[in-house]
Write a protein that holds these residues in place. Structure first.
Motif, PDB file in Angstrom:
ATOM      1  N   ARG A  17       0.832  -1.209   0.000  1.00 13.18           N
ATOM      2  CA  ARG A  17       0.000   0.000   0.000  1.00 13.18           C
ATOM      3  C   ARG A  17       0.863   1.254   0.000  1.00 13.18           C
ATOM      4  NH1 ARG A  17      -3.657  -2.804   2.909  1.00 13.18           N
ATOM      5  NH2 ARG A  17      -2.620  -2.370   4.890  1.00 13.18           N
ATOM      6  N   VAL A  18       1.902   1.215   0.869  1.00 15.33           N
ATOM      7  CA  VAL A  18       2.791   2.374   0.930  1.00 15.33           C
ATOM      8  C   VAL A  18       3.437   2.589  -0.431  1.00 15.33           C
ATOM      9  CG1 VAL A  18       4.879   3.286   1.968  1.00 15.33           C
ATOM     10  CG2 VAL A  18       3.219   2.073   3.383  1.00 15.33           C
ATOM     11  N   ARG A  73       2.352   1.736  -3.277  1.00 13.01           N
ATOM     12  CA  ARG A  73       1.400   2.165  -4.300  1.00 13.01           C
ATOM     13  C   ARG A  73       1.017   3.623  -4.124  1.00 13.01           C
ATOM     14  NH1 ARG A  73      -3.764  -0.758  -3.722  1.00 13.01           N
ATOM     15  NH2 ARG A  73      -4.451   1.149  -2.719  1.00 13.01           N
ATOM     16  N   LYS A  74       0.838   3.991  -2.842  1.00 15.48           N
ATOM     17  CA  LYS A  74       0.316   5.338  -2.606  1.00 15.48           C
ATOM     18  C   LYS A  74       1.387   6.411  -2.665  1.00 15.48           C
ATOM     19  CE  LYS A  74      -4.061   4.568  -0.476  1.00 15.48           C
ATOM     20  NZ  LYS A  74      -4.359   3.750   0.710  1.00 15.48           N
ATOM     21  N   THR A  75       2.599   6.091  -2.158  1.00 16.31           N
ATOM     22  CA  THR A  75       3.594   7.170  -2.097  1.00 16.31           C
ATOM     23  C   THR A  75       4.798   6.897  -3.006  1.00 16.31           C
ATOM     24  OG1 THR A  75       4.525   6.110  -0.164  1.00 16.31           O
ATOM     25  CG2 THR A  75       2.986   7.901   0.218  1.00 16.31           C
ATOM     26  N   GLU A  97       5.347   4.707  -5.465  1.00 21.85           N
ATOM     27  CA  GLU A  97       5.084   4.510  -6.891  1.00 21.85           C
ATOM     28  C   GLU A  97       4.834   5.818  -7.637  1.00 21.85           C
ATOM     29  OE1 GLU A  97       4.246   1.772  -9.362  1.00 21.85           O
ATOM     30  OE2 GLU A  97       6.013   1.187  -8.231  1.00 21.85           O
TER      31      GLU A  97
END
Lengths: 506, 649
Positions: free
Chosen positions: B587-588, B590-592, B594
């Motif tokens: 998630r990290v 993907r959200k930040t 990436e």
């Protein structure tokens, strides 16, 4: 002109063994003439018989080729036949086999396609046979003159074939472009030959090789310019960048069955001549021509792969992919004098590429609709849901072209890359690997499109039903692509024998 | 044995299932059920016949020539320099002959059974295509005489397992289970491939006979060979569902029951045992790795046996028992008792396939009910199935003079004969015997005895002949097959004698030797008593007292039942330690990471590549004069460059 006349030897009737060396070409050339006459008496509705006749002729030529494979080995004609003008060797016979297989497959898929496009004329088959004869002559040519004549024989047949759709503007445009640029390239080739002849005093490749090797002909700028100009001529025929510009236009404009034939057979024949001249007649000039070949090779891989990315037509995409594939085969050529694996790899690659690419074009051919080729990307969307077998075969061809194991295409790339690494051309192999990574994108895009769900509101395309002949060709090429990827040694052994038997030998 | 005969046999036995797969896959869906059933089963029958011929050849060969390696063709040749090549080579020796017999023999019976089991499933062509493909892959794995081919087979069985676990792909749980199994397998694959690299690095060959001939290149007991063996063992653990890579097997029960019988009981999950037995020359010189393997095997056996005690899904109970029994086999091959390990593999293949198929009959009769709390009293409705299931259960529990007893007591005897840690592990094995008796008969009593718990039981009917006959054949084997080998020195030793050319002695490892009469009889008595205690305990707990089926688990000590019911919290542990942190990390990312970091680079690269693509495309103007200019320019460049180069030189 003087050079041309001087090259003609005093007339002596050919001996029996000379004729035997040309048997496949003689059979096919004879069939070409008979076919022209047969066309006059064959009713229009029975033109499939002409296809059948061509098949018989091709099979007969193939049979003599196979026989020759053993005959040439048992009775080595180490100086060629016809006073060294023509090489009767396993190298040429290997190429013959590939060419005849391609021609056979093309003839088998043609009647159905031509009927649908309303192009079913008898000349088609005679032209295919004439072109094939020219290609086979080119594959065996061991003299500059024979090379030039056979290039012209195959080119002229192909000019007509690419303009075969007389009412289609694109086809006419293709023929005109091919003709003009082809003439241009022939001029380069001929000019190069003239310079080489002028510097060495010979037209026979064997004599040229001896002259250079023994120092009779000095390595000076004129000879090198001749070599470079010959490379330009061949590069045009194999559609290597930057001499490839005709390829996409002609491939797209020509009737698909003709494109299928051109895209593999021309490349195979021209590469045969290129390899024979550069790797076997000019090995002593390797330090000089290597740079030029590497340049063309890298440019082809980069240009072909990049331009293929942004295409939306299958035929155009395959045209650019063919340019890129020419680049990969040139890797084998570029490493050939150092490492026998280079030539073997190139030969393996040619055979694998022929089967695979012909299969891909066969799919487009047999799917084409009435009066139009369905070669837009949009028209193959969801193909797998309606034609699972054809789509699966096409996916396999794409994987093979991209170089995935266990397909023949993988081993083609594997062999040329490893030859390059062994002969110290590591950067070239790395370029090849990097650009083939790029190529995966556009090959897999086709697979993705075929397996995607068809849009609900999309126009439904009228794909033709797969006929027995079309299905057989696709099945054959599928099987070949897989068999040579699994039983690699089958083809590898034959290619090795071809490389070992190649003339001229110093 | 003649080379060309063996070549033909190997070719046939592999091509027949493959042909079945291709036929079923390509024409099966259109050709109808009858064709599919015939193509699916007959191809395996034919390869079973070939297997029998192979087996006969090995038996008939004289003692010095029991093993033969044939070269079919060269697949990949790296030529001079590296000198590594991968040939399509096959080995026919007693070990591979035994494996081939079990795979095709049990495989054929299960295929026949599947005809009945899949009768109402629309995907039967796909099912048989996958099953045939599995047989092909498994045969490739056990016949391979080259590491590359072995790895290909190794990966293909994982693929077919994946396809078959997720056969009912409309069920999310099946898809998840398939994915879990595949990911675990890949961990093992990677270990195996790294081991192959390490072996090739030392021996400079990938051919198994060359490797085994060249073990002298390794330091005996050295870190390098120990590392190789541990990596091989990790591969084996992933395939054979051993701690800590075992969590996929119970979930794999999402597949159709014949799949569980064939792949997740009889054959594929025992490939790990085969791998260690096949690589015994390496393990023999790495005692540390052997001890680790033995410990992991016995540990898994104990853990799985405890877990099986409180499972309420009929197939999961059998799955845990499979895990436990494979743990015993791994223990055996770990301590170098290869022959008895393979002996237990064979008997286990028979009785475990039987248990699964009989359970399949029950599930079928109850309309896909798998919860044993809702069964009970089926013995009255399904006499044959109950009787055969009982035969499988006594074999599993190790009742005296039944197949499982011979093999299990034999391998425990080896443990009792070893000193130190092995002896300790032997006592754990005795505990496992008790537990095995308990869970095996807990299952039998809960399902077949007692009172029917639901109305469906009353409606249950005996399975049709096509599903009963194969199970009956297995039932005979489950009772009597073990008689070929007695756990005493000097008595019948058909299996060990047959396998001895491969393993040289009954136990060539330095860890365990065949026990003498005293130890053997002592171990036998202790082991048998333990089994009987287990069976008796089950009788008291779940038959005599006839507890409410809903509280079967509560009759165990609290801690045991807690651990057991939750499968030792492995799923929770992996979830907390691996899955959740990885998902959080993802998630990290993907959200930040990436959008800010990677995407800029990736998009930049792909953007510039496609930009170049457009530039390259736009050179294609369609105008002949432009094309001619390019050509001339390039030719002039070439001419000038070559002239210049000459002058520079």
């Amino acid at each position: 002109m003087m050079a041309l006349l001087a090259a003609v030897p005093t007339l002596t009737p050919p001996t029996g063994s000379d004729i035997v060396g040309l048997l496949p070409e003689v059979i096919l050339g004879g069939a070409f003439v008979i076919l022209l006459l047969l066309d006059l008496i064959t009713p229009a509705s029975r033109r499939t018989w002409l296809a059948a006749f061509s098949v018989v002729a091709i099979v007969a030529a193939f049979g003599t080729t196979v026989w020759g494979w053993f005959d040439a080995y048992n009775n080595p004609h180490v100086h060629g036949v016809f006073f060294g003008a023509f090489a009767y060797d396993r190298f040429g016979l290997f190429i013959n086999g590939v060419l005849l297989t391609s021609a056979l497959l093309v003839v088998v898929i043609s009647p159905q396609y031509l009927n649908r496009r309303g192009l079913h004329y008898g000349e088609y088959y005679s032209l295919i046979l004439a072109a094939t004869t020219g290609m086979m002559l080119l594959a065996g040519a061991a003299s500059l003159m024979v090379i030039f004549l056979s290039v012209e024989l195959l080119s002229i047949s192909l000019y007509i074939l690419s303009g075969f759709s007389r009412t289609d503007e694109r086809s006419q445009e293709a023929a005109l472009k091919y003709l003009l640029l082809g003439g241009f390239a022939s001029a380069f080739l001929l000019y190069g030959m003239a310079l080489v002849y002028g510097e060495t005093g010979h037209t026979q490749l064997e004599q040229i090789a001896i002259a250079i090797h023994s120092g009779i002909a000095t390595v000076d700028p004129l000879l090198l310019i001749g070599v470079v100009l010959m490379l330009v001529g061949f590069a045009f025929k194999v559609s290597a960048a930057p001499f490839h510009m005709w390829t996409p236009d002609v491939y797209q404009g020509a009737p698909t069955s003709v494109t299928a034939f051109m895209s593999v057979a021309t490349k195979v024949a021209a590469f045969a001549a290129l390899i024979r001249v550069f790797s076997f007649a000019f090995p002593d000039l390797y330090p000089q021509w290597q740079t030029a070949v590497v340049f063309v090779c890298i440019l082809s891989m980069v240009w072909g792969n990049l331009a293929a990315l942004s295409q939306t037509s299958l035929k155009r995409m395959l045209a650019y992919s063919g340019i890129a594939q020419a680049g990969y085969i040139l890797i084998g050529v570029a490493s050939s004098p150092h490492d026998a694996g280079g030539t073997i790899g190139a030969l393996f690659y040619l055979a694998a590429y022929s089967l695979t690419n012909l299969g891909a074009f066969a799919v487009i051919t047999i799917m084409s609709g009435r009066g139009e080729d369905l070669d837009r990307y949009a028209s193959i969307r969801g193909l797998a849901h309606r034609r699972p077998y054809v789509a699966a075969a096409m996916a396999l061809f794409m994987l093979s072209l991209a170089g995935f194991p266990p397909t023949a295409g993988f081993f083609g790339k594997f062999l040329v890359f490893s030859a390059a690494i062994k002969s110290g051309l590591m950067p070239l192999a790395l370029w090849g690997i990097a650009t083939s990574a790029v190529s995966i994108f556009y090959y897999l895009r086709v697979v993705l499109l075929m397996y995607a769900k068809p849009d609900a509101d999309a126009k439904s395309y009228e794909w033709s039903k797969t006929t027995v002949s079309g299905g057989a060709v696709v099945a054959f090429t599928t099987a070949g692509t897989l068999v040579f990827g699994v039983f690699v040694t089958l083809l590898y052994t034959v290619a090795t024998a071809a490389q070992q038997g190649a003339l001229p030998r110093l | 044995m003649r080379v060309d005969t063996v070549q033909v046999l190997c070719g046939l036995i592999l091509l027949l299932p493959l042909a079945g797969c291709v036929l079923n896959g390509l024409v099966g869906p259109r050709a109808g059920r009858k064709f599919v059933n015939l193509a699916g089963t007959l191809s395996i029958l034919a390869s079973f016949i070939v297997a029998c011929v192979m087996f006969g050849h090995v038996i008939a060969a004289d003692a010095a020539h029991k093993a033969i390696t044939v070269h079919m063709w060269q697949w990949l040749d790296l030529g001079t320099g590296a000198n590594l090549s991968a040939g399509v080579d096959f080995t026919l020796d007693p070990l591979s002959a035994l494996m081939v017999m079990v795979i095709t023999g049990v495989g054929f019976l299960i295929h026949v059974y599947s005809v009945g089991y899949m009768k109402h499933d629309d995907g039967v062509a796909r099912f048989f295509a996958y099953m045939n493909f599995f047989i092909f892959s498994m045969l490739l794995l056990v016949l391979a005489a080259d590491l590359v081919i072995l790895i290909v087979g190794w990966a293909l069985v994982a693929l077919s397992s994946y396809l078959l676990i997720g056969f009912w792909y409309q069920r999310p749980s099946a898809v998840l289970a398939a994915r879990k199994a595949f990911i675990t397998q890949v961990i093992g694959d990677v270990a195996l491939v790294v081991a192959a690299f390490m072996i090739a690095g030392k021996v400079n060959s990938l051919s198994l006979p060359t490797i085994f001939g060249g073990v002298g290149a390794f330091d005996k007991g050295g870190a390098y060979v120990t590392g190789i063996c541990i990596l091989l063992a990790i591969g084996a653990f992933a395939k054979s569902a051993q701690f800590p890579l075992h969590t996929w097997l119970p979930d794999a029960m999402e597949g159709p029951t014949p799949v569980s019988a064939l792949i997740h009981a009889a054959t594929m999950v025992t490939a790990g045992v085969y791998l260690i037995a096949r690589f015994h020359p390496l393990f023999d010189i790495a005692p540390t790795a052997q001890l680790i393997v033995a410990c992991v095997g016995m540990g898994t056996a104990l853990m799985a046996a405890i877990t099986a005690l409180s499972q309420i899904d009929i197939k999961r109970v059998i799955a845990y028992s499979t895990m436990s029994q494979i743990g015993l086999m791994i223990f055996a091959v770990g301590m170098g008792a290869y022959s008895v390990g393979m002996f237990h593999f064979t008997t286990h293949a028979i009785f475990k396939a039987l248990l699964f198929l009989a359970a399949g009959n029950v599930i079928h009769a109850l309309g896909d009910e798998q919860d044993i709390r809702l069964m009970g009293g089926l013995a009255g409705k399904m006499k044959w199935t109950a009787a055969i299931f009982a035969a499988g259960s006594v074999s599993l529990a190790g009742f005296p003079l039944v197949s499982g007893w011979f093999s299990k007591e034999a391998l425990l005897g080896f443990g009792a004969n070893g000193g130190g840690l092995l002896l300790a592990l032997y006592f754990v094995g005795v505990a496992v015997n008790i537990l095995t008796g308990l869970y095996a008969f807990r299952l039998y009593f809960t399902v077949f005895q007692g009172k029917p718990q639901t109305a469906r039981v009353f409606a249950a009917k005996e399975a049709p002949m096509v599903m009963l006959a194969p199970v009956a054949v297995l039932g005979v084997g489950a009772l009597f097959f073990g008689w070929i080998e007695w756990p005493f020195p000097g008595l019948w030793h058909l299996m060990s004698d047959f396998l001895s050319p491969v393993f040289h002695t009954a136990a060539s490892g330095p860890l365990a030797q065949e026990p003498g009469w005293t130890v053997a009889s002592l171990a036998l008595v202790v082991g048998t008593l333990a089994s009987l205690i287990g069976i008796g305990g089950a009788f008291r707990l779940w038959y005599q007292h006839r507890p409410d089926a809903a509280v079967v688990a509560d009759r165990l000590p609290r801690l045991v039942s807690l651990l057991s019911l939750h499968k030792f919290y492995f799923d929770e542990m992996y979830d907390a330690l691996l899955v959740r942190p990885l998902c959080a990390l993802a998630r990290v990312m993907r959200k930040t990471v990436e959008p800010g970091g990677m995407d800029r680079w990736v998009r930049g690269t792909s953007g510039s590549v496609s930009e170049m693509g457009f530039i390259a495309r736009d050179t294609e103007t369609g105008l002949i004069r432009d094309y001619a200019v390019y050509m001339v320019a390039a030719a002039v460049l070439g001419v000038v460059a070559s002239a210049l180069l000459w002058f520079v030189r």
